[in-house]
Write a protein that holds these residues in place. Structure first.
Motif, PDB file in Angstrom:
ATOM      1  N   ILE A  18       0.834  -1.203   0.000  1.00 17.16           N
ATOM      2  CA  ILE A  18       0.000   0.000   0.000  1.00 17.16           C
ATOM      3  C   ILE A  18       0.868   1.253   0.000  1.00 17.16           C
ATOM      4  O   ILE A  18       0.655   2.183  -0.790  1.00 17.16           O
ATOM      5  N   ILE A  19       1.868   1.274   0.869  1.00 17.92           N
ATOM      6  CA  ILE A  19       2.737   2.452   0.987  1.00 17.92           C
ATOM      7  C   ILE A  19       3.613   2.604  -0.246  1.00 17.92           C
ATOM      8  O   ILE A  19       3.826   3.714  -0.759  1.00 17.92           O
ATOM      9  N   ALA A  20       4.116   1.488  -0.763  1.00 21.08           N
ATOM     10  CA  ALA A  20       4.958   1.547  -1.967  1.00 21.08           C
ATOM     11  C   ALA A  20       4.181   2.080  -3.166  1.00 21.08           C
ATOM     12  O   ALA A  20       4.716   2.847  -3.974  1.00 21.08           O
ATOM     13  N   ASP A  21       2.916   1.697  -3.280  1.00 21.05           N
ATOM     14  CA  ASP A  21       2.091   2.152  -4.406  1.00 21.05           C
ATOM     15  C   ASP A  21       1.859   3.653  -4.385  1.00 21.05           C
ATOM     16  O   ASP A  21       1.575   4.256  -5.427  1.00 21.05           O
ATOM     17  N   LEU A  22       2.001   4.275  -3.212  1.00 20.74           N
ATOM     18  CA  LEU A  22       1.872   5.730  -3.134  1.00 20.74           C
ATOM     19  C   LEU A  22       3.077   6.420  -3.772  1.00 20.74           C
ATOM     20  O   LEU A  22       2.999   7.586  -4.164  1.00 20.74           O
ATOM     21  N   ASN A  23       4.191   5.682  -3.847  1.00 22.53           N
ATOM     22  CA  ASN A  23       5.429   6.165  -4.468  1.00 22.53           C
ATOM     23  C   ASN A  23       5.837   7.535  -3.920  1.00 22.53           C
ATOM     24  O   ASN A  23       6.152   8.468  -4.662  1.00 22.53           O
ATOM     25  N   LEU A  24       5.807   7.660  -2.602  1.00 23.92           N
ATOM     26  CA  LEU A  24       6.149   8.917  -1.941  1.00 23.92           C
ATOM     27  C   LEU A  24       7.668   9.069  -1.849  1.00 23.92           C
ATOM     28  O   LEU A  24       8.393   8.090  -1.704  1.00 23.92           O
ATOM     29  N   ASP A  25       8.106  10.276  -1.915  1.00 21.05           N
ATOM     30  CA  ASP A  25       9.531  10.546  -1.752  1.00 21.05           C
ATOM     31  C   ASP A  25       9.827  10.710  -0.257  1.00 21.05           C
ATOM     32  O   ASP A  25      10.281  11.750   0.213  1.00 21.05           O
ATOM     33  N   ILE A  26       9.520   9.647   0.500  1.00 20.99           N
ATOM     34  CA  ILE A  26       9.675   9.641   1.955  1.00 20.99           C
ATOM     35  C   ILE A  26      10.411   8.369   2.347  1.00 20.99           C
ATOM     36  O   ILE A  26      10.022   7.279   1.915  1.00 20.99           O
ATOM     37  N   PRO A  27      11.465   8.446   3.148  1.00 16.44           N
ATOM     38  CA  PRO A  27      12.183   7.242   3.567  1.00 16.44           C
ATOM     39  C   PRO A  27      11.270   6.286   4.336  1.00 16.44           C
ATOM     40  O   PRO A  27      10.446   6.712   5.155  1.00 16.44           O
ATOM     41  N   VAL A  28      11.426   4.997   4.067  1.00 19.44           N
ATOM     42  CA  VAL A  28      10.668   3.954   4.767  1.00 19.44           C
ATOM     43  C   VAL A  28      11.652   3.031   5.476  1.00 19.44           C
ATOM     44  O   VAL A  28      12.638   2.584   4.878  1.00 19.44           O
ATOM     45  N   ILE A  29      11.372   2.774   6.753  1.00 23.22           N
ATOM     46  CA  ILE A  29      12.170   1.827   7.525  1.00 23.22           C
ATOM     47  C   ILE A  29      11.325   0.582   7.761  1.00 23.22           C
ATOM     48  O   ILE A  29      10.179   0.682   8.223  1.00 23.22           O
ATOM     49  N   TYR A  30      11.862  -0.582   7.424  1.00 23.99           N
ATOM     50  CA  TYR A  30      11.167  -1.841   7.715  1.00 23.99           C
ATOM     51  C   TYR A  30      11.858  -2.516   8.888  1.00 23.99           C
ATOM     52  O   TYR A  30      13.060  -2.813   8.841  1.00 23.99           O
ATOM     53  N   ALA A  31      11.102  -2.772   9.963  1.00 26.01           N
ATOM     54  CA  ALA A  31      11.658  -3.394  11.167  1.00 26.01           C
ATOM     55  C   ALA A  31      10.711  -4.476  11.669  1.00 26.01           C
ATOM     56  O   ALA A  31      10.346  -4.514  12.845  1.00 26.01           O
ATOM     57  N   GLY A  32      10.295  -5.364  10.763  1.00 30.33           N
ATOM     58  CA  GLY A  32       9.355  -6.419  11.114  1.00 30.33           C
ATOM     59  C   GLY A  32       9.953  -7.805  10.931  1.00 30.33           C
ATOM     60  O   GLY A  32      11.182  -7.977  10.921  1.00 30.33           O
ATOM     61  N   ASN A  33       9.091  -8.789  10.754  1.00 24.90           N
ATOM     62  CA  ASN A  33       9.459 -10.191  10.574  1.00 24.90           C
ATOM     63  C   ASN A  33      10.631 -10.338   9.592  1.00 24.90           C
ATOM     64  O   ASN A  33      10.565  -9.898   8.445  1.00 24.90           O
ATOM     65  N   VAL A  34      11.707 -10.976  10.046  1.00 19.84           N
ATOM     66  CA  VAL A  34      12.919 -11.106   9.244  1.00 19.84           C
ATOM     67  C   VAL A  34      12.655 -11.873   7.940  1.00 19.84           C
ATOM     68  O   VAL A  34      13.336 -11.651   6.931  1.00 19.84           O
ATOM     69  N   GLU A  35      11.673 -12.762   7.930  1.00 20.58           N
ATOM     70  CA  GLU A  35      11.356 -13.539   6.734  1.00 20.58           C
ATOM     71  C   GLU A  35      10.887 -12.662   5.578  1.00 20.58           C
ATOM     72  O   GLU A  35      10.942 -13.080   4.423  1.00 20.58           O
ATOM     73  N   ASN A  36      10.398 -11.462   5.890  1.00 23.45           N
ATOM     74  CA  ASN A  36       9.847 -10.581   4.861  1.00 23.45           C
ATOM     75  C   ASN A  36      10.885  -9.683   4.182  1.00 23.45           C
ATOM     76  O   ASN A  36      10.551  -8.977   3.236  1.00 23.45           O
ATOM     77  N   GLN A  37      12.103  -9.703   4.653  1.00 24.72           N
ATOM     78  CA  GLN A  37      13.064  -8.684   4.209  1.00 24.72           C
ATOM     79  C   GLN A  37      13.293  -8.687   2.697  1.00 24.72           C
ATOM     80  O   GLN A  37      13.266  -7.625   2.055  1.00 24.72           O
TER      81      GLN A  37
END
Length: 464
Positions: A151-170
């Motif tokens: 959902i967030i990627a589809d917005l294609n915002l020029d905003i840094p995203v940090i992913y800190a969730g389930n390691v399997e998803n990296q």
């Protein structure tokens, strides 16, 4: 005059600069301070920075000033605005929230579970500086974090995203953001196992991303023209100073009562007795921010909490006189009555914010009878209560205000005890020393001890 390091605190309304010398020596010194209106609205914070430096030159009675390095903290342009999106509110969402607050962020949106259209709409309206996605323990639930990332990627915002969730998803997360303009940062899971927090890696990355992207905030485009060293969010710098000091003197809580908010930063592992009955884990370093407890901007909120009648009784004045103080309230109190008025507001802000920050005991009843458990942050092992910010460094009765904390314990609350020593950031430089500690930790600790008037505290503690 040659100065080793200047540290600028770029606030929403005021920019303050602090000067330090002897940084590489065993006895660093705080030289002086200057301030000027922050110039974010003029599109260039350098104007405010130069004004604050000129003000410091005037206070030091010098014409020329050279400095080796300039560091900065900033809460201007809305500070560090973040949104957090996790799975279960009491688990991964709370862990991500703790990481963001500890880094000095202002949280404008928190969502649990799969994001809805209204969540997406609000996210776009907020236009945060950083977006944090979490969700799922390692090798646990995967779909929610992936859904939110899509959902967030589809917005294609020029905003840094940090992913800190389930390691399997990296790897999947990397694929989702692969061809987007969003800059992606992958961090260790903030909640890798049930009842295990791992927020420090995320906290560090948040501050690194803030420093890298702060130049994109309105009015901050030229901040790097002058600042040659580290930049941190101001609340994050206070937390950093608290953490460095804790390593030297022991468990502590720092209170920062401001015009708009009251921040509480605690650094303590808590007691073994409480940890054994704690329902869910708490971070060692925890920050809470109370947006309704400010002694200027949010003065009326605190007055309402106390009640005008009780406020008049406390101050031994009439309700009409209380009304007059409210109508003529100033950012910096001048008269004795104005100071007493702000002291009552500050005391209410301190007690309320500690009550919201601290945990408590709770009794549960089941087939086996009564069982006592603990919820929230345990402050019972706190050795030092530190006051920073304008109110707790300048008001005449600042020490007695902080001493009132233990006296207001309702009995089941995990408050600091009466033995906790009160310390005051007399030079009002704690945030500056937080950012200085990133590059010069030894000098920062020595300067903290001087401002808190505890130069010999390390010897004291070792003797104990």
């Amino acid at each position: 005059m040659k100065i080793d390091i200047l540290v600028a605190e770029i606030g929403s309304t005021t920019t303050v600069v602090n000067a330090f010398n002897g940084i590489d020596s065993s006895s660093p010194e705080f030289i002086g301070q200057g301030q000027a209106p922050t110039s974010v609205d003029q599109g260039d914070v350098n104007i405010g920075l130069k004004g604050a430096i000129d003000d410091m030159k005037k206070s030091l009675n010098i014409d020329d000033l050279e400095y080796g390095k300039l560091l900065a903290t900033s809460s201007a342009a809305g500070g560090l605005r973040m949104t957090v999106h996790g799975l279960v509110y009491d688990m991964t969402v709370r862990a991500a929230k703790e990481a963001a607050l500890g880094a000095g962020a202002n949280l404008h949106q928190i969502t649990a579970g799969k994001m809805r259209r209204t969540d997406v709409k609000k996210l776009k309206e907020i236009n945060p500086n950083i977006i944090l996605i979490a969700g799922g323990v390692d090798f646990g639930e995967r779909d929610t974090a992936l859904y939110n990332a899509e959902i967030i990627a589809d917005l294609n915002l020029d905003i840094p995203v940090i992913y800190a969730g389930n390691v399997e998803n990296q790897e999947e997360i990397r694929e989702i953001f692969k061809e987007k303009q969003t800059e992606l940062y992958i961090v260790d899971n903030v909640y890798p196992k049930i009842d295990q927090l791992n927020i420090e890696p995320t906290r560090k990355v948040i501050q690194d991303v803030f420093e890298e992207h702060i130049v994109h905030a309105p009015g901050m485009t030229r901040v790097r023209d002058m600042v040659s060293g580290s930049i941190m969010p101001t609340p994050g710098a206070v937390m950093q100073a608290s953490k460095v000091l804790k390593d030297e003197i022991g468990d502590l809580v720092t209170l920062d009562v401001g015009g708009a908010t009251t921040d509480v930063h605690s650094v303590t592992e808590g007691s073994d007795e409480v940890n054994r009955i704690l329902i869910s884990p708490e971070p060692v370093a925890k920050r809470t921010v109370e947006g309704d407890l400010g002694v200027y901007v949010n003065m009326e909120n605190i007055v309402e909490r106390i009640g005008k009648k009780d406020l008049a009784k406390r101050m031994n004045i009439t309700e009409g006189e209380v009304e007059g103080l409210i109508d003529n309230h100033k950012p910096i109190p001048k008269s004795d009555d104005q100071k007493r008025f702000v002291e009552e507001l500050t005391k209410e802000a301190v007690i309320t914010s500690i009550r919201r920050h601290a945990g408590h005991f709770r009794d549960l009843y089941g087939p086996g009878g009564k069982k006592t458990v603990a919820e929230g942050k345990d402050l019972t092992k706190i050795r030092y209560i530190i006051g920073t910010g304008g109110a707790l460094t300048r008001l005449p009765n600042r020490v007695s205000i902080m001493e009132s904390i233990s006296k207001n314990n309702k009995g089941n609350e995990l408050f600091p005890g009466e033995y906790a020593k009160i310390l005051v950031d007399n030079h009002y430089i704690m945030a500056s020393l937080g950012v200085l500690s990133v590059e010069q930790p030894k000098a920062a600790v020595e300067l903290l001890k001087k401002s808190l008037e505890i130069e010999n505290i390390e010897i004291c503690c070792k003797e104990e």
